[in-house]
Design a protein around this motif. Structure first.
Motif, PDB file in Angstrom:
ATOM      1  N   HIS A   1       0.825  -1.211   0.000  1.00  0.00           N
ATOM      2  CA  HIS A   1       0.000   0.000   0.000  1.00  0.00           C
ATOM      3  C   HIS A   1       0.859   1.261   0.000  1.00  0.00           C
ATOM      4  O   HIS A   1       0.536   2.251  -0.680  1.00  0.00           O
ATOM      5  CB  HIS A   1      -0.932  -0.013   1.215  1.00  0.00           C
ATOM      6  CG  HIS A   1      -1.825   1.186   1.291  1.00  0.00           C
ATOM      7  ND1 HIS A   1      -2.894   1.376   0.438  1.00  0.00           N
ATOM      8  CD2 HIS A   1      -1.786   2.275   2.125  1.00  0.00           C
ATOM      9  CE1 HIS A   1      -3.475   2.518   0.731  1.00  0.00           C
ATOM     10  NE2 HIS A   1      -2.834   3.086   1.759  1.00  0.00           N
ATOM     11  N   SER A   2       1.960   1.245   0.737  1.00  0.00           N
ATOM     12  CA  SER A   2       2.846   2.423   0.789  1.00  0.00           C
ATOM     13  C   SER A   2       3.508   2.681  -0.560  1.00  0.00           C
ATOM     14  O   SER A   2       3.846   3.828  -0.884  1.00  0.00           O
ATOM     15  CB  SER A   2       3.920   2.231   1.857  1.00  0.00           C
ATOM     16  OG  SER A   2       3.338   2.129   3.146  1.00  0.00           O
ATOM     17  N   ALA A   3       3.717   1.612  -1.329  1.00  0.00           N
ATOM     18  CA  ALA A   3       4.368   1.749  -2.640  1.00  0.00           C
ATOM     19  C   ALA A   3       3.347   1.931  -3.765  1.00  0.00           C
ATOM     20  O   ALA A   3       3.660   1.702  -4.941  1.00  0.00           O
ATOM     21  CB  ALA A   3       5.220   0.521  -2.909  1.00  0.00           C
ATOM     22  N   GLU A   4       2.142   2.364  -3.428  1.00  0.00           N
ATOM     23  CA  GLU A   4       1.069   2.493  -4.411  1.00  0.00           C
ATOM     24  C   GLU A   4       1.462   3.400  -5.573  1.00  0.00           C
ATOM     25  O   GLU A   4       1.183   3.097  -6.752  1.00  0.00           O
ATOM     26  CB  GLU A   4      -0.185   3.045  -3.724  1.00  0.00           C
ATOM     27  CG  GLU A   4      -1.407   3.153  -4.631  1.00  0.00           C
ATOM     28  CD  GLU A   4      -1.958   1.795  -5.033  1.00  0.00           C
ATOM     29  OE1 GLU A   4      -2.643   1.733  -6.074  1.00  0.00           O
ATOM     30  OE2 GLU A   4      -1.690   0.802  -4.321  1.00  0.00           O
ATOM     31  N   LYS A   5       2.125   4.520  -5.282  1.00  0.00           N
ATOM     32  CA  LYS A   5       2.498   5.472  -6.328  1.00  0.00           C
ATOM     33  C   LYS A   5       3.477   4.846  -7.323  1.00  0.00           C
ATOM     34  O   LYS A   5       3.355   5.013  -8.538  1.00  0.00           O
ATOM     35  CB  LYS A   5       3.097   6.728  -5.700  1.00  0.00           C
ATOM     36  CG  LYS A   5       3.385   7.846  -6.695  1.00  0.00           C
ATOM     37  CD  LYS A   5       3.902   9.080  -5.987  1.00  0.00           C
ATOM     38  CE  LYS A   5       4.198  10.195  -6.976  1.00  0.00           C
ATOM     39  NZ  LYS A   5       4.710  11.422  -6.278  1.00  0.00           N
ATOM     40  N   ILE A   6       4.447   4.089  -6.776  1.00  0.00           N
ATOM     41  CA  ILE A   6       5.427   3.430  -7.645  1.00  0.00           C
ATOM     42  C   ILE A   6       4.753   2.340  -8.473  1.00  0.00           C
ATOM     43  O   ILE A   6       5.038   2.177  -9.665  1.00  0.00           O
ATOM     44  CB  ILE A   6       6.574   2.839  -6.808  1.00  0.00           C
ATOM     45  CG1 ILE A   6       7.371   3.961  -6.152  1.00  0.00           C
ATOM     46  CG2 ILE A   6       7.483   1.973  -7.665  1.00  0.00           C
ATOM     47  CD1 ILE A   6       8.489   3.474  -5.255  1.00  0.00           C
TER      48      ILE A   6
END
Length: 321
Positions: free
Chosen positions: A145-150
């Motif tokens: 979820h934290s790496a959603e942008k990537i």
């Protein structure tokens, strides 16, 4: 599996980047525990074989082990060690049992460092979540979820690597299948390093400008469709008589006729003038008229020879071939 190399060969080229755990991913891709590679700068080039295909894997140094002024240099070096370019770039995000919630700074740093290779890199990127033993599912989901942008940038391509040692063949194939799928999706294409990419663009632009100049030149000077123009002009110049070529002939005919007329006119005039004195006077007048005609004709010939001929020189006659 099908051939994936854009040149029609069987080589697969991979670059592994991240802050940590790259070595674990290399072992998984090459399916070996003991690695032997060649160090180039701070990068390491590994080579092996999987499913009958040669695999070249470049391991870039962890970002946390580099000085800020060396990060870009080593990242750029990593994609240049497998020419003409890597088919896939694996962005490693570590998931540790002691990490708890994922570090937002680490995720942002990953995006920033990948951007050093240009935005084109995301088309060839797979995010790998390299997990320690014992990491629960909830922790993994938090990192995802934290790496959603990537993940949005790279088309949501990702793989969860859960073991610290070499995975079973079936697990290794899962990662390789995702890499093969990526290459197929890119039609066998690979990531071209920025320096080469700019050079290709420059050459392409120069070729386009050259072609455009050629087209403009052909429009400004359209080709002549009269193929016989040159021959016709040449033929015309040979066959068409020039006015000056006929002048000597006409003048010569005129000279002969003039002499005859002058002789006849002088003789008649002298005979008429001397007839008043009888036959002897007519004979004397005839002789006098002839002499006068000869003098007048000589004067005309002199004028023709020294004045008229110099004004209209005789043209040389062209011989027919």
């Amino acid at each position: 599996m099908t051939t994936i190399s854009p040149q029609g060969g069987s080589e697969l080229r991979i670059v592994i980047l991240g802050n940590d755990e790259e070595n674990k991913v290399v072992k998984s891709v090459l399916n070996c525990e003991k690695l032997t590679g060649v160090e180039v700068g701070l990068c390491t080039l590994h080579q092996g074989e999987q499913t009958g295909r040669k695999i070249s894997v470049v391991e870039a140094p962890g970002w946390d082990r580099l000085r800020p002024d060396r990060i870009k240099e080593e990242i750029v070096r990593s994609v240049s060690l497998c020419p003409p370019g890597p088919h896939a770039l694996l962005l490693v995000i570590p998931v540790k049992t002691t990490s708890g919630d994922p570090s937002v700074g680490e995720i942002n740093a990953s995006e920033m460092h990948m951007r050093l290779l240009s935005e084109r890199v995301w088309k060839h990127t797979i995010v790998v979540f390299a997990c320690d033993d014992g990491v629960d599912h909830q922790t993994i989901q938090k990192h995802i979820h934290s790496a959603e942008k990537i993940l949005e940038k790279c088309g949501r391509r990702s793989h969860v690597l859960q073991k610290s040692t070499c995975e079973p063949p079936s697990q290794i194939h899962d990662l390789l299948k995702k890499i093969y799928s990526l290459v197929k999706q890119n039609h066998g294409g690979f990531f071209i390093p920025q320096a080469y990419y700019e050079l290709i663009q420059q050459k392409t632009q120069e070729a386009s400008e050259t072609e455009l100049r050629k087209r403009r030149g052909s429009m400004d000077s359209p080709p002549s469709y009269n193929k016989d123009t040159g021959d016709s002009e040449k033929k015309e110049s040979v066959e068409t008589p020039k006015p000056s070529e006929d002048k000597p002939k006409i003048t010569m005919d005129f000279k002969t006729i003039s002499l005859i007329l002058f002789f006849a006119f002088g003789a008649v005039l002298g005979a008429v003038a001397g007839s008043e004195s009888g036959v002897s006077g007519a004979c004397s007048g005839l002789v006098f008229g002839v002499v006068l005609a000869v003098l007048l004709a000589s004067f005309i010939v002199y004028i023709y020879t020294h004045i008229y001929s110099s004004a209209y020189p005789k043209q040389p006659t062209q011989s027919s071939s």
